[in-house]
Design a protein around this motif. Structure first.
Motif, PDB file in Angstrom:
ATOM      1  N   ALA A  12       0.635  -1.350  -0.289  1.00 16.16           N
ATOM      2  CA  ALA A  12      -0.448  -0.281  -0.099  1.00 16.16           C
ATOM      3  C   ALA A  12       1.200   1.057   0.048  1.00 16.16           C
ATOM      4  O   ALA A  12       0.438   2.072  -0.559  1.00 16.16           O
ATOM      5  CB  ALA A  12      -0.841  -0.324   1.093  1.00 16.16           C
ATOM      6  N   VAL A  50      -3.359  -3.938  -7.433  1.00 14.47           N
ATOM      7  CA  VAL A  50      -3.780  -4.418  -6.376  1.00 14.47           C
ATOM      8  C   VAL A  50      -4.419  -5.827  -7.280  1.00 14.47           C
ATOM      9  O   VAL A  50      -4.359  -7.068  -6.084  1.00 14.47           O
ATOM     10  CB  VAL A  50      -4.501  -3.812  -5.775  1.00 14.47           C
ATOM     11  N   PHE A  74      -9.956   0.040  -5.660  1.00 14.01           N
ATOM     12  CA  PHE A  74      -8.933   1.005  -5.667  1.00 14.01           C
ATOM     13  C   PHE A  74      -8.771   1.721  -6.262  1.00 14.01           C
ATOM     14  O   PHE A  74      -8.327   2.746  -5.864  1.00 14.01           O
ATOM     15  CB  PHE A  74      -7.996  -0.672  -5.421  1.00 14.01           C
ATOM     16  N   LEU A 132      -5.390   3.989  -0.138  1.00 16.38           N
ATOM     17  CA  LEU A 132      -5.858   2.694   0.198  1.00 16.38           C
ATOM     18  C   LEU A 132      -6.673   1.129   0.945  1.00 16.38           C
ATOM     19  O   LEU A 132      -6.805   0.682   0.815  1.00 16.38           O
ATOM     20  CB  LEU A 132      -4.862   2.537  -0.864  1.00 16.38           C
ATOM     21  N   SER A 133      -5.579   1.743   1.906  1.00 14.50           N
ATOM     22  CA  SER A 133      -5.810   0.681   2.986  1.00 14.50           C
ATOM     23  C   SER A 133      -7.140   0.758   3.498  1.00 14.50           C
ATOM     24  O   SER A 133      -8.008   0.025   3.653  1.00 14.50           O
ATOM     25  CB  SER A 133      -4.757   0.938   3.807  1.00 14.50           C
ATOM     26  N   ALA A 155      -9.543  -0.709   1.192  1.00  9.40           N
ATOM     27  CA  ALA A 155      -8.852  -2.522   1.482  1.00  9.40           C
ATOM     28  C   ALA A 155     -10.363  -3.351   2.210  1.00  9.40           C
ATOM     29  O   ALA A 155     -10.230  -4.631   2.459  1.00  9.40           O
ATOM     30  CB  ALA A 155      -7.740  -2.856   2.197  1.00  9.40           C
ATOM     31  N   ILE A 208      -3.736  -3.880   2.475  1.00 12.72           N
ATOM     32  CA  ILE A 208      -3.632  -4.821   1.111  1.00 12.72           C
ATOM     33  C   ILE A 208      -3.149  -6.044   1.012  1.00 12.72           C
ATOM     34  O   ILE A 208      -2.895  -7.282   0.918  1.00 12.72           O
ATOM     35  CB  ILE A 208      -2.869  -3.901   0.115  1.00 12.72           C
ATOM     36  N   PHE A 261      -6.283  -7.964   2.386  1.00 16.74           N
ATOM     37  CA  PHE A 261      -6.888  -8.108   1.238  1.00 16.74           C
ATOM     38  C   PHE A 261      -6.708  -8.996   0.288  1.00 16.74           C
ATOM     39  O   PHE A 261      -7.924 -10.290  -0.141  1.00 16.74           O
ATOM     40  CB  PHE A 261      -6.633  -6.855   0.105  1.00 16.74           C
ATOM     41  N   ALA A 262      -5.131  -9.322  -0.204  1.00 20.79           N
ATOM     42  CA  ALA A 262      -4.752 -10.457  -1.518  1.00 20.79           C
ATOM     43  C   ALA A 262      -4.681 -11.767  -0.539  1.00 20.79           C
ATOM     44  O   ALA A 262      -5.974 -12.197  -1.334  1.00 20.79           O
ATOM     45  CB  ALA A 262      -3.446  -9.896  -1.393  1.00 20.79           C
TER      46      ALA A 262
END
Length: 462
Positions: free
Chosen positions: A20, A152, A174, A195-196, A199, A243, A249-250
Motif C-alpha cells: 500500500a 492490486v 482501489f 488505499l488501506s 481494502a 492490502i 486483502f490479497a
C-alpha cells in the motif's frame, strides 16, 4: 508489466507489507508530465466512452432505482443525463451505476478481469467538478487509478475472479480511491491510508450477474473508493499492510491459489494502460459473448442465413464464459445480456446486437426465440479460463455447415475501435439519454478534455 524477481523470502514478505505504501507513494507523486502522452489519450477515450454509456444507462431500471434510493439527497453534483443534482457521494453512486447498467462499458480482462473505467470516471468527474480541476488533472488521476487497479489485482488474478468475486467492484474500489486521492493531491501517507481504508470495502458477487445488483456493484465501488479518499483527506487512518499483509486483502480475496507477490509490477516503468490496455465494447452485453456474436454476425452476412434455415448452432468458449453466462432462456433484458443462446440468435437473425436487443418485445421476437432454442454452448477445455475466443458452427436444414473461429472480440486494445466507430457509439448512447444532450458539442468536449481548463464546463453539457 515488468515483474520482480525476489531472491529471498524476507524480500517477498517486505513486498507484502509495503504494498500500500509503495502504491500510495506512486499515486501521490504522479504528475501529468510523468504519464506518456499515448496513455493520456487512452484515458481520454475511456472517459468519452464511459460518459456515453452512462448517458444511455441513466434511465435504466438499475439507475432509476439508485436515484430513488438516495431519496432527498441535495447538492450540486451533476447526475449525468438527468436534470437532478445530488450530493457528491450520491451522485457518484448513481452515475457509476448508470455507467454499468447496460454492460456497455469498457473492460480490461488482461489486467484485472473487470471493467476499469466505470468505478473511476464517476468520482473523478464529480470531484473534478467540485474542485474546478482541469481536464489534464482528471486524465492524470485516471491513469493513477488504472495503474492502481492493475497493481492490486496482479498477485491474485485470475483466481480472484474465478472464485466468484466481481472484480469491477472489488478491484475497482482501489482504482476509485487512488484516482480521487490523486485529484485531491493527497500526500503519500494520506494516499496510503486511503488505499488501506479501501481494502476494508471490496464486495460484489458474480452470482448477481443478470440482475440490477450487478451495475450497483459499480456504484458502490465508486462511492466506497471516493469515501475512502475523503476519509483519508480528513485524517482517517488504516493499517498500512491492509492490502498485502497477513490476512489482508490479497490473502482474503485470492481465490484457490496463494497470492503471487512476485507479480507486483514496477510502477511507472511499464504502463498497464499501454501494455495491458483497455478493450472498448462493441456490444452492450457480457464481454465473454463478443467474439461469438461477431463470428455469428459475419457468418449470417456472408452466407445470407435465414432463421428458418438454421437447424443447429454450436459455440465453444472458455470456462470463464460458461461461468458468467447463467441464462439460457432469458426473461428480462438484464438476463439476456448473460445468455449465449439469446445473443447468438440475435446476431444470426438481426446481424447485430444493439441496445434495442434487450427490450422485452425484441427478446420475445418469434424468429429469435426459434433460433435461441437451437444454440448450445460447450466449454473448450484447451482454452485458458478467461479466454474470450469462440468457435461458432451453424448447420442448416439442407445439410450445409458454416463455421468461424474468432480469437478476439472487436475493439480490443490491440485492434481498437476507430475514432469514427467510437464516436458513433457515443452518438447512439447519447440518443438514449433521458434528458436531451447536444451530442456533437458534448462529444467534442469530451474528446478534447485534455485541454479543458475546468471539467465543470464539460459536465454542464451533460
Amino acid at each position: 508489466m515488468a515483474e520482480r524477481n525476489h531472491e529471498h523470502a524476507n524480500d517477498n514478505e517486505n513486498e507484502r507489507a509495503t504494498a500500500a505504501a509503495e502504491l500510495g507513494t506512486f499515486v501521490a507523486e504522479l504528475s501529468a508530465a510523468d504519464v506518456p502522452d499515448e496513455a493520456l489519450r487512452l484515458a481520454e477515450r475511456a472517459i468519452l466512452d464511459t460518459v456515453g454509456v452512462t448517458l444511455a444507462g441513466a434511465d435504466t431500471e438499475a439507475a432509476t432505482a439508485a436515484l430513488a434510493a438516495v431519496g432527498d439527497s441535495s447538492g450540486n453534483a451533476t447526475v449525468i443525463g438527468r436534470e437532478e443534482t445530488l450530493g457528491l457521494t450520491d451522485a457518484v453512486f448513481v452515475n457509476a451505476t448508470a455507467g454499468h447498467a447496460l454492460d456497455f462499458d469498457d473492460v480490461a480482462l488482461a489486467a484485472m478481469d473487470g471493467h476499469p473505467s466505470v468505478p473511476m470516471v464517476a468520482p473523478l468527474l464529480a470531484v473534478g467538478e467540485r474542485e474546478g480541476a482541469s481536464g489534464r488533472d482528471v486524465l492524470t488521476a485516471y491513469a493513477a487509478g488504472f495503474e492502481a487497479q492493475c497493481y492490486v489485482s496482479r498477485p491474485i488474478s485470475p483466481g480472484h475472479y474465478e472464485g466468484g468475486w466481481h472484480a469491477t467492484s472489488t478491484i475497482g474500489v482501489f482504482g476509485a480511491a487512488a484516482a480521487v486521492a490523486s485529484l485531491l493531491d493527497l500526500t503519500a501517507a494520506e494516499t496510503t491510508h486511503a488505499l488501506s481504508v479501501a481494502a476494508s470495502m471490496p464486495a460484489g458477487l458474480k452470482r448477481n450477474f443478470g440482475s440490477t445488483t450487478k451495475p450497483i456493484h459499480a456504484g458502490q465501488a465508486a462511492r466506497s473508493g471516493l469515501t475512502a479518499a475523503l476519509l483519508a483527506a480528513e485524517g482517517a487512518t488504516a493499517d498500512p499492510t491492509a492490502i498485502g499483509g497477513n490476512r489482508g486483502f490479497a490473502d482474503l480475496y485470492r481465490g484457490d491459489d496463494d497470492p503471487d507477490f512476485d507479480r507486483f509490477p514496477e510502477l511507472g516503468e511499464r504502463w498497464a494502460l499501454l501494455t495491458d490496455g483497455i478493450d472498448v465494447k462493441k456490444y452492450p452485453c457480457c464481454y465473454y459473448t463478443h467474439a461469438a456474436i461477431y463470428a455469428a454476425s459475419e457468418l449470417a452476412r456472408e452466407q445470407q442465413l435465414q432463421p428458418e434455415a438454421i437447424d443447429a448452432v454450436d459455440v465453444t468458449a472458455s470456462q470463464g464464459a460458461a461461468d458468467a453466462l447463467h441464462h439460457d432462456d432469458p426473461q428480462t433484458g438484464l438476463e439476456a445480456k448473460f445468455s449465449m443462446p439469446y445473443l447468438l440468435a440475435s446476431a444470426l437473425v438481426r446481424r447485430s446486437v444493439g441496445l434495442a436487443a434487450f427490450e422485452a418485445k425484441t427478446i420475445a421476437q418469434p424468429a429469435v426465440q426459434q433460433v435461441r432454442k437451437r444454440v448450445s454452448l460447450t466449454v473448450d477445455s484447451d482454452l485458458p479460463y478467461d479466454s474470450n475466443e469462440a468457435h461458432v458452427t451453424v448447420r442448416t436444414r439442407s445439410g450445409e455447415t458454416y463455421e468461424r473461429r474468432q480469437e478476439r472480440p472487436p475493439g480490443t486494445h490491440e485492434e481498437p475501435l476507430s475514432t469514427t466507430a467510437l464516436h458513433e457509439k457515443f452518438n447512439m448512447c447519447a440518443a438514449h439519454s433521458p434528458e436531451a444532450v447536444d451530442t456533437g458539442t458534448a462529444r467534442d468536449a469530451l474528446n478534447n478534455v485534455r485541454i479543458a481548463g475546468n471539467v465543470a464546463d464539460v459536465l454542464e453539457l451533460l
